[in-house]
Design a protein around this motif. Structure first.
Motif, PDB file in Angstrom:
ATOM      1  N   UNK A 133      18.793  11.499 103.568  1.00 19.83           N
ATOM      2  CA  UNK A 133      17.387  11.324 103.339  1.00 19.83           C
ATOM      3  C   UNK A 133      16.702  12.309 102.609  1.00 19.83           C
ATOM      4  N   UNK A 134      17.310  13.615 103.031  1.00 17.39           N
ATOM      5  CA  UNK A 134      16.617  14.925 102.166  1.00 17.39           C
ATOM      6  C   UNK A 134      17.013  14.702 100.561  1.00 17.39           C
ATOM      7  N   UNK A 135      18.097  14.291 100.373  1.00 16.13           N
ATOM      8  CA  UNK A 135      18.741  14.407  98.971  1.00 16.13           C
ATOM      9  C   UNK A 135      17.878  13.336  98.469  1.00 16.13           C
ATOM     10  N   UNK A 136      17.605  12.026  98.910  1.00 20.53           N
ATOM     11  CA  UNK A 136      16.907  11.059  98.235  1.00 20.53           C
ATOM     12  C   UNK A 136      15.565  11.448  97.689  1.00 20.53           C
ATOM     13  N   UNK A 137      14.845  11.994  98.964  1.00 24.16           N
ATOM     14  CA  UNK A 137      13.381  12.250  98.438  1.00 24.16           C
ATOM     15  C   UNK A 137      13.049  13.789  97.758  1.00 24.16           C
ATOM     16  N   UNK A 138      14.054  14.237  97.056  1.00 17.60           N
ATOM     17  CA  UNK A 138      13.847  15.536  96.026  1.00 17.60           C
ATOM     18  C   UNK A 138      13.034  14.894  95.063  1.00 17.60           C
ATOM     19  N   UNK A 139      12.267  16.071  94.629  1.00 19.68           N
ATOM     20  CA  UNK A 139      11.050  15.759  93.897  1.00 19.68           C
ATOM     21  C   UNK A 139      11.406  15.147  92.475  1.00 19.68           C
ATOM     22  N   UNK A 140      12.730  15.686  92.072  1.00 17.85           N
ATOM     23  CA  UNK A 140      13.133  15.191  90.670  1.00 17.85           C
ATOM     24  C   UNK A 140      13.274  13.582  90.796  1.00 17.85           C
ATOM     25  N   UNK A 141      13.888  12.874  91.961  1.00 14.03           N
ATOM     26  CA  UNK A 141      14.283  11.898  91.987  1.00 14.03           C
ATOM     27  C   UNK A 141      12.913  10.871  92.058  1.00 14.03           C
ATOM     28  N   UNK A 142      11.924  11.372  92.954  1.00  8.58           N
ATOM     29  CA  UNK A 142      10.678  10.786  93.044  1.00  8.58           C
ATOM     30  C   UNK A 142       9.959  10.714  91.551  1.00  8.58           C
ATOM     31  N   UNK A 143      10.108  11.571  90.913  1.00  7.79           N
ATOM     32  CA  UNK A 143       9.301  11.614  89.504  1.00  7.79           C
ATOM     33  C   UNK A 143      10.136  10.529  88.640  1.00  7.79           C
ATOM     34  N   UNK A 144      11.692  10.442  88.751  1.00  7.57           N
ATOM     35  CA  UNK A 144      12.134   9.377  88.009  1.00  7.57           C
ATOM     36  C   UNK A 144      11.882   8.327  88.280  1.00  7.57           C
ATOM     37  N   UNK A 145      11.844   7.903  89.762  1.00  8.89           N
ATOM     38  CA  UNK A 145      11.646   6.512  90.252  1.00  8.89           C
ATOM     39  C   UNK A 145      10.225   6.203  89.786  1.00  8.89           C
ATOM     40  N   UNK A 146       9.238   7.309  89.705  1.00 11.75           N
ATOM     41  CA  UNK A 146       8.004   6.865  89.257  1.00 11.75           C
ATOM     42  C   UNK A 146       7.860   6.279  87.829  1.00 11.75           C
ATOM     43  N   UNK A 147       8.605   7.077  87.200  1.00  8.33           N
ATOM     44  CA  UNK A 147       8.809   6.749  85.886  1.00  8.33           C
ATOM     45  C   UNK A 147       9.414   5.343  85.302  1.00  8.33           C
ATOM     46  N   UNK A 148      10.466   5.047  86.087  1.00  8.08           N
ATOM     47  CA  UNK A 148      10.859   3.632  86.065  1.00  8.08           C
ATOM     48  C   UNK A 148      10.078   2.595  86.320  1.00  8.08           C
ATOM     49  N   UNK A 149       9.335   2.664  87.324  1.00  8.44           N
ATOM     50  CA  UNK A 149       8.290   1.650  87.822  1.00  8.44           C
ATOM     51  C   UNK A 149       7.000   1.713  86.911  1.00  8.44           C
ATOM     52  N   UNK A 150       6.807   2.800  86.077  1.00  5.82           N
ATOM     53  CA  UNK A 150       5.612   2.794  85.230  1.00  5.82           C
ATOM     54  C   UNK A 150       5.565   2.619  83.820  1.00  5.82           C
ATOM     55  N   UNK A 151       6.886   2.588  83.456  1.00  3.32           N
ATOM     56  CA  UNK A 151       7.099   2.422  82.038  1.00  3.32           C
ATOM     57  C   UNK A 151       7.980   1.199  81.609  1.00  3.32           C
ATOM     58  N   UNK A 152       7.865   0.807  80.271  1.00  3.23           N
ATOM     59  CA  UNK A 152       8.731  -0.227  79.797  1.00  3.23           C
ATOM     60  C   UNK A 152      10.025  -0.035  80.219  1.00  3.23           C
ATOM     61  N   UNK A 153      10.819  -1.204  80.265  1.00  8.46           N
ATOM     62  CA  UNK A 153      12.520  -1.208  80.723  1.00  8.46           C
ATOM     63  C   UNK A 153      13.073  -0.553  79.354  1.00  8.46           C
ATOM     64  N   UNK A 154      13.989   0.453  79.442  1.00  5.41           N
ATOM     65  CA  UNK A 154      14.707   1.107  78.514  1.00  5.41           C
ATOM     66  C   UNK A 154      14.293   1.984  78.067  1.00  5.41           C
ATOM     67  N   UNK A 155      12.716   2.318  78.224  1.00  6.34           N
ATOM     68  CA  UNK A 155      12.267   3.401  77.337  1.00  6.34           C
ATOM     69  C   UNK A 155      12.514   5.052  78.074  1.00  6.34           C
ATOM     70  N   UNK A 156      12.485   5.934  77.213  1.00  9.18           N
ATOM     71  CA  UNK A 156      12.824   7.068  77.605  1.00  9.18           C
ATOM     72  C   UNK A 156      11.732   7.715  79.014  1.00  9.18           C
ATOM     73  N   UNK A 157      12.362   8.632  79.617  1.00  9.03           N
ATOM     74  CA  UNK A 157      11.434   9.307  80.706  1.00  9.03           C
ATOM     75  C   UNK A 157      11.930  10.628  80.477  1.00  9.03           C
ATOM     76  N   UNK A 158      10.886  11.588  80.748  1.00 10.03           N
ATOM     77  CA  UNK A 158      10.834  12.960  80.530  1.00 10.03           C
ATOM     78  C   UNK A 158      10.120  13.505  81.821  1.00 10.03           C
ATOM     79  N   UNK A 159      10.979  14.406  82.393  1.00  9.91           N
ATOM     80  CA  UNK A 159      10.480  15.037  83.667  1.00  9.91           C
ATOM     81  C   UNK A 159      10.357  16.495  83.657  1.00  9.91           C
ATOM     82  N   UNK A 160       9.720  17.208  84.429  1.00  6.13           N
ATOM     83  CA  UNK A 160       9.909  18.905  84.212  1.00  6.13           C
ATOM     84  C   UNK A 160       9.929  19.207  85.748  1.00  6.13           C
ATOM     85  N   UNK A 161      10.987  20.239  85.847  1.00  4.82           N
ATOM     86  CA  UNK A 161      10.885  20.630  87.272  1.00  4.82           C
ATOM     87  C   UNK A 161      10.780  22.315  87.285  1.00  4.82           C
ATOM     88  N   UNK A 162      10.192  22.889  88.247  1.00  3.87           N
ATOM     89  CA  UNK A 162       9.545  24.127  88.037  1.00  3.87           C
ATOM     90  C   UNK A 162      10.854  25.172  88.586  1.00  3.87           C
TER      91      UNK A 162
END
Length: 832
Positions: free
Chosen positions: A759-788
């Protein structure tokens, strides 16, 4: 009686009573003699007979008294004497008073005297115009000149135009006055022509200035100096040198003004040979004893980085003024030797030379370089006591910059708010200060406030300050809007602004755009080359970085120490050990660059990341420099990647000896313990960090969508689309497991049950950002995220599966490098 009453504000009532008795007048006259006791007044104006009757004797020699006045106070006494003597009707004497008041800085008395001159001649008008100019009242000087033209029958002469042309604050006034020169047929006068040349150069009209200069029938040294100075002051250094060569061909020798003008040009063009030749001319011509010239030589050698030569010039000066001390202090400050700069400041004080604003500007920079925290408050206090922040924005900007570089960003902001009239440099300094302290979001907020200020226009320094802030947090869309403003302002070909844009696009994963900008820029310096080499390095394209280095050398660009930092870092990210060692040798043997701690740190990281921990440790022991925290930190990081607990413990012990306040090192050691299951060691390290008041930097990941940046922390439950995000993650986890994904619990640094670990691994910040990008952008479009922080190893593996499932390219920039995930493969080749 009437004249005495009219001018009663000019003299001492105790000496000149309304009745103007002879005895009081005699005292007043004697007081004037104190102006200069070495001069004897020609004769007394009045003699007192035994019976008290007055009788006039010889006339007073006012010329002697005029020459004897040494201050505005004495001028007022002289004025009083002229009033009671009835001499104020003399235009000649009144005009001399106008001049004297202006010379001693009492421009209001000068103006009052001028207004009372009954029939002003051209000499009187010229004196008033010159007086305004002498006291920096340039607009008043121009108004006075126009008043002469409009309200009197007097017309300007040869002496009128040089002063008023110097006072012109805009080209409109300059051209109007130029037309009067033509109207009166004075364009052939050498002094007027030289003044016109200087005026047009000041406004950037070099063609007009050069045309006037070429049309001059006779050109004296002052004319040549005017055109050379004009080109120099407006950044046209090459043309200034061409004019200088023409002047020498005509057999005209340089004087101290020419030399002092041309030496900064040599520094600007990095022409040290010409600078040395000019110095040789100075010695042959006996100009080395001129303080003005010596100061210019110190500044020139400082710009070349030749501190020994600058020091020699300073030591040989028979007479030093404040500028001399400021020059030698600035020389060491600008060449990163703050201790010597501070030493010269103390020597300056021992010579009873009082510092000015420029001294304090250099001191503030020296204090920030030397990390002398205690002295920072002393400098601020010194400035406050003299109210200099209210008088000059330059010193306020310098102190703000000092506080920011020392890490006192709150003090910097407080002082910034106190600056009464902020200029563009003030805002740029504050933006840069936040950026340098890792507060990119705050830097962007300050930039927004600057844009709201109607009186401030963004300039080159603004773009160089704000674009790195966008790059730091990956704000690509905001950065692109700023890029548009840069294009509109015409700064896109500026090498420093362009390099920042290259860095922005490179750090936002747009390497093609970065390269397009690179090929548009002038590439004669190492600055843009360093940027593209570093950008390809952090993307894992070490081979491309090396090819760019080869191209750089083929184009005749000399690499610097930053070039090799970028190259070594690129080799480290790509595992190019042999090539990295080659770069390290070439840097020293072929280019004579002495390795710094940054170069040594890259080499330790290169060897350690490739698994050569023993070689990395031996390399540290063979270093000629004492290893700092960055060196031991690189080894500790490599030990974590390679799972070497013993060497990691040794590195951490050395690390805490040199830097016990960086919480990141405690986290690294804690992770090493956690990876081998030593939970007691984890608790011990974390307790030690808590005892020292240190807190782990929370990991976060940001994603920019629809002109908005969303930031996610591990286990985030507060996002408006939280339910949709976790539902998407649940679906992705199921698909990943069907493709063979197995969670790696070694990246859960907590001693909890396995179901909790997943559960901890699934809720890591990078996975949350990727999932948000998937549901918020058109299919097959690139996703860019930035981790500190560094990307989690399990998240790295999971993202490869997600890129396959969603058929997307997922670009992740962490604190160390870029990862391009596509079709189940990462660009790093799992070498990170």
């Amino acid at each position: 009686m009437e004249s005495v009453t009219e001018f009663s504000w000019l003299y001492d009532y105790n000496r000149l009573l309304p009745a103007c008795k002879a005895r009081q007048f005699s005292r007043s006259f004697r007081s004037l003699r104190h102006c200069n006791q070495s001069h004897a007044v020609a004769a007394q104006c009045i003699e007192i007979s035994p019976d008290g009757n007055e009788k006039r004797s010889k006339e007073i020699d006012f010329e002697v008294i005029f020459q004897s006045c040494t201050s505005a106070n004495f001028v007022k006494r002289l004025h009083a004497l002229l009033v009671v003597s009835g001499k104020t009707q003399s235009v000649y004497l009144s005009t001399k008073l106008v001049n004297l008041y202006a010379i001693y800085g009492d421009i209001s008395s000068s103006c009052g005297t001028f207004d009372r001159v009954p029939k002003k001649d051209v000499y009187t008008w010229n004196s008033m115009v010159s007086g305004y100019v002498r006291n920096g009242r340039f607009s008043d000087a121009v108004k006075c000149f126009y008043e002469m033209l409009m309200t009197s029958e007097v017309r300007p002469d040869f002496y009128s135009f040089p002063a008023v042309l110097k006072a012109c604050g805009n080209l409109v006034d300059g051209t109007r006055i130029h037309s009067w020169v033509f109207k009166l047929g004075l364009e052939c006068d050498v002094f007027i022509a030289a003044s016109l040349v200087h005026m047009y150069c000041r406004f950037g009209y070099f063609g007009v200035a050069l045309s006037i200069f070429n049309d001059m029938s006779f050109r004296d040294l002052g004319s040549w100096n005017a055109i050379i100075s004009g080109f120099c002051q407006n950044g046209n250094a090459t043309k200034a040198l061409d004019v200088l060569d023409e002047m020498r061909l005509e057999g005209i020798k340089m004087d101290s003004v020419t030399v002092a003008t041309i030496l900064p040009v040599c520094a600007q063009l990095d022409d040290s040979l010409r600078g040395v030749l000019v110095h040789l001319y100075v010695i042959k011509s006996g100009l080395e004893f001129d303080v003005f010239v010596a100061n210019a030589l110190i500044n020139m050698y400082a710009k070349f980085g030749k501190l020994a030569d600058a020091q020699l010039v300073f030591d040989q000066m028979a007479l030093r003024d404040l500028v001399s001390w400021n020059s030698i202090i600035a020389a060491y400050e600008q060449n990163n030797d703050p201790d010597s700069a501070l030493r010269f400041f103390r020597e300056m004080q021992s010579n009873n030379i009082q510092p000015d604003l420029l001294t304090l500007v250099s001191l503030a920079s020296s204090v920030s370089q030397s990390k002398n925290h205690r002295s920072s408050t002393s400098i601020h206090g010194f400035v406050l006591r003299r109210c200099w922040i209210m008088q000059d924005v330059i010193i306020g900007n310098a102190v703000v910059d000092m506080y920011a570089k020392l890490g006192y960003i709150d003090s910097a902001w407080k002082l910034f708010e106190d600056i009464p009239l902020k200029d563009a440099v003030s805002w740029n300094t504050m933006i840069t200060g936040y950026g340098q302290n890792g507060l990119a979001s705050e830097a962007i907020q300050v930039y927004g406030m600057m844009e709201e200020s109607k009186d401030i226009t963004a300039n080159q320094g603004t773009w160089v300050s704000i674009i790195p802030a966008y790059a730091h947090i990956g704000a690509l869309q905001q950065g692109m809007r700023t890029h548009g403003r840069v294009l509109k302002a015409g700064h896109n070909l500026d090498v420093f602004v362009g390099t920042c844009l290259i860095d922005l696009y490179g750090k936002c994963g747009r390497l093609d755009d970065a390269m397009s900008l690179f090929y548009e820029l002038p590439r004669k310096s190492s600055v843009p080359w360093n940027a593209v080499i570093a950008c390809h390095g952090i993307h894992g394209y070490g081979g491309t970085s090396l090819q760019l280095f080869t191209d750089m050398l083929e184009e005749g660009v000399k690499p610097d120490h930053i070039t090799f930092v970028s190259l070594l870092s690129a080799c480290s990210h790509s595992g190019l050990v042999d090539q990295g060692q080659w770069c390290f040798q070439v840097m020293q043997q072929e280019y004579g660059i002495k390795p710094s701690l940054r170069h040594y740190g890259c080499m330790v990281d290169l060897l350690g990341r490739a698994g050569y921990l023993e070689r990395a440790y031996n390399f540290i022991n063979s270093m000629p420099l004492k290893p700092d925290a960055s060196i031991w930190g690189a080894l500790l990081g490599a030990c974590r990647v390679q799972g070497n607990f013993e060497l990691g413990k040794l590195a951490s012990d050395r690390l805490f000896e040199v830097d016990s306040e960086n919480v990141g090192y405690y986290v690294l050691l804690s992770n090493i313990y956690a990876n081998v299951g030593k939970w007691d060691g984890v608790d011990r390290v974390r307790s030690l960090a808590r005892e020292r008041g240190l807190r782990k930097t929370p990991g976060w990941t940001s994603i920019e969508l629809n002109n908005r940046i969303d930031v996610f922390y591990t286990g985030n439950q507060f996002h408006p689309q939280c339910d949709e995000i976790y539902k998407e993650l649940e679906m992705l986890s199921a698909k990943m497991k069907s493709l063979g994904y197995i969670p790696d619990y070694s990246f859960v640094l907590q001693d909890v049950e396995e179901d909790e670990k997943e559960q901890i691994l699934t809720s890591h910040s990078e996975r949350l950002a990727i999932a948000y990008g998937i549901i918020s952008t058109p299919p097959k479009s690139p996703i860019r995220i930035f981790k500190n922080l560094r990307i989690c190893g399990d998240c790295h593996n999971a993202t490869k599966f997600i890129s396959t499932i969603t058929e997307r390219e997922i670009i992740v920039r962490d604190s160390n490098r870029f990862h391009h995930f596509k079709d189940g493969i990462c660009s790093c080749g799992d070498y990170w």
